[in-house]
Write a protein that holds these residues in place. Sequence first.
Motif, short mmCIF file in Angstrom:
data_model
loop_
_atom_site.label_atom_id
_atom_site.label_comp_id
_atom_site.label_asym_id
_atom_site.label_seq_id
_atom_site.Cartn_x
_atom_site.Cartn_y
_atom_site.Cartn_z
N HIS A 302 0.83 -1.21 0.00
CA HIS A 302 0.00 0.00 0.00
C HIS A 302 0.86 1.26 0.00
CE1 HIS A 302 -4.08 -1.80 1.41
NE2 HIS A 302 -3.49 -2.57 0.51
N LYS A 303 1.98 1.22 0.70
CA LYS A 303 2.83 2.42 0.78
C LYS A 303 3.42 2.75 -0.59
CE LYS A 303 7.12 0.14 2.28
NZ LYS A 303 8.10 -0.01 3.35
N ASN A 304 3.62 1.72 -1.44
CA ASN A 304 4.12 1.96 -2.79
C ASN A 304 3.04 2.59 -3.67
OD1 ASN A 304 5.48 -0.81 -1.79
ND2 ASN A 304 6.95 0.42 -2.92
N ILE A 305 1.80 2.20 -3.42
CA ILE A 305 0.68 2.78 -4.17
C ILE A 305 0.50 4.25 -3.77
CG2 ILE A 305 -1.85 2.70 -4.41
CD1 ILE A 305 -1.48 -0.43 -4.27
N VAL A 306 0.70 4.53 -2.47
CA VAL A 306 0.62 5.92 -1.99
C VAL A 306 1.79 6.73 -2.54
CG1 VAL A 306 0.72 7.40 0.08
CG2 VAL A 306 -0.67 5.31 0.10
N GLY A 307 2.99 6.17 -2.50
CA GLY A 307 4.18 6.86 -3.00
C GLY A 307 4.76 7.81 -1.98
N LYS A 308 5.94 8.31 -2.28
CA LYS A 308 6.65 9.22 -1.37
C LYS A 308 5.86 10.52 -1.23
CE LYS A 308 11.29 10.97 -0.41
NZ LYS A 308 12.66 11.14 -0.92
N GLY A 309 5.52 10.84 0.04
CA GLY A 309 4.75 12.07 0.30
C GLY A 309 3.37 12.05 -0.34
N GLY A 310 2.87 10.82 -0.65
CA GLY A 310 1.54 10.68 -1.27
C GLY A 310 1.53 11.02 -2.75
N ALA A 311 2.72 11.11 -3.38
CA ALA A 311 2.82 11.54 -4.79
C ALA A 311 2.02 10.66 -5.74
CB ALA A 311 4.28 11.59 -5.21
N ASN A 312 2.15 9.31 -5.61
CA ASN A 312 1.46 8.40 -6.54
C ASN A 312 -0.05 8.52 -6.43
OD1 ASN A 312 3.96 7.50 -7.26
ND2 ASN A 312 3.81 5.50 -6.27
N ILE A 313 -0.56 8.45 -5.19
CA ILE A 313 -2.01 8.46 -5.00
C ILE A 313 -2.62 9.80 -5.41
CG2 ILE A 313 -2.24 9.21 -2.56
CD1 ILE A 313 -3.94 6.10 -3.91
N LYS A 314 -1.88 10.89 -5.14
CA LYS A 314 -2.37 12.22 -5.53
C LYS A 314 -2.49 12.33 -7.04
CE LYS A 314 -0.61 14.82 -1.55
NZ LYS A 314 0.53 15.63 -1.06
N LYS A 315 -1.48 11.77 -7.72
CA LYS A 315 -1.47 11.81 -9.19
C LYS A 315 -2.66 11.01 -9.76
CE LYS A 315 1.52 11.14 -13.17
NZ LYS A 315 2.59 10.35 -13.76
N ILE A 316 -2.89 9.82 -9.20
CA ILE A 316 -4.01 8.98 -9.68
C ILE A 316 -5.34 9.69 -9.43
CG2 ILE A 316 -5.20 6.75 -9.45
CD1 ILE A 316 -2.45 5.61 -8.46
N ARG A 317 -5.50 10.27 -8.22
CA ARG A 317 -6.74 10.99 -7.89
C ARG A 317 -6.99 12.13 -8.87
NH1 ARG A 317 -5.33 11.19 -1.52
NH2 ARG A 317 -6.43 9.33 -0.84
N LYS A 318 -5.92 12.88 -9.13
CA LYS A 318 -6.04 14.06 -10.01
C LYS A 318 -6.37 13.64 -11.44
CE LYS A 318 -3.69 18.37 -11.19
NZ LYS A 318 -2.45 19.15 -11.12
N GLU A 319 -5.62 12.64 -11.95
CA GLU A 319 -5.81 12.22 -13.35
C GLU A 319 -7.17 11.56 -13.58
OE1 GLU A 319 -2.44 9.77 -14.18
OE2 GLU A 319 -1.09 11.47 -14.55
N SER A 320 -7.64 10.80 -12.58
CA SER A 320 -8.91 10.09 -12.75
C SER A 320 -10.11 10.84 -12.17
CB SER A 320 -8.82 8.70 -12.11
OG SER A 320 -8.60 8.82 -10.72
#
Length: 428
Positions: A302-320
Amino acid sequence: MPKASATVAIPKEHHRFVIGKKGEKLQDLKLKTATKMQVPRPDDPSNQIKISGTKEGIEKARHEILLISAEQDKRAVERLDVEKVYHPFIAGPYNKLVRELMQDTGTRINIPPPSVNKTEIVFTGEKEQLAQAVARVKKIYEEKKKKTTTIAVEVKKSQHKYVIGPKGNSLQEILEKTGVSVEIPPIDSSSETLILRGEPEKLGQALTEVYAKANSFTVSSVSAPSWLHRFIIGKKGQNLAKITQQMPKVHIKFTGGEDNITLEGPTEDVHVAQEQIEAMVKELVSWSYYFSISVPICKHFHKNIVGKGGANIKKIRKESNTKIDLPAKNSNSETIVITGKRANCEAARHRILAIQKELANSTEVEVSIPSKRHSSLIGAKGRFVRSIVEDCGGVHIHFPTKGSGSDTVTIRGPAQGVEKAKKQLLHL
């Protein structure tokens, strides 16, 4: 409270009495009124003292400065005790009556502002003219005491500000139209009772005006799940802009984490805006659903999906354009919940599954290479390492910090690429 500023003019020779010995009087005034004051330097010809603070603080400071000046005035000074409730009749609407009186008699008249709990009106001027001014004020006072009566009305506390109006303009408008003064309970009082004071035949008209002002603005709310708020606002605020362009006087407030939207403004406009937002909520709810993705691999993924400082999850939220919730760290659940419209949820789902697949196929190996050889393996500007990374499908090669003494080089990425990179690194 919002900050404001104003100036008060008093004779230059009175400035030193406002400042006081070693500036003590000025400091005392600032503390007492919670304002900032700027008194011109002695070599500055200006007689204007600048005051900044809240509207109430400025009124208090202005009153105190004028009192100090009146005490130093070599002309005659007289104080007249007038019940506070009759002050609006002496000042007149928008202070027109008191200004006219000062102009006619050449007398300075200082009426305490509504926020100052004092009843004394101070007159300063030449003896004969001052007497005329006092006599005229007494006449107004006695007439109003004799002719006026009161009625009490109940108005919701939240609507008092609409009766007062910006800078008290609505109260002044009612006084000008009807000759009736409206007394509002202090802001820190829970009372909802307004007192209308005026001549009996004018009270009915004033009451109509009060209700019109009170109901001209309203506060309303729309129930909407907090996750829907950004869809209602739209990309770069486009959806909201359509409403605010039609009704610019309506203020729409979104509070994070709360399942409602607050609207404030002219009653009719608020009702129209409310209908439009409710329709949007209804449509969004009908087109949205919860989609659960189970990530059955070890929870640390899960931490990899979230990414450093939430970068991955923020990007997915924004793009989708979706809401994505991960289980709490102390929870045993491995379910990620995506919320949004059908197509958007699918886009987010595919991206998360792609990360999961990538993580599931990845591996990590440690290779022991003497630290003295690390620099030559990296190459000038990292060219050797970059060449290996490109050739082996984007693996990550991590060398220990220079001077750490560690011989361990870490290679991370798809299993096939990691093995290939290891061989090339050892060959080099």
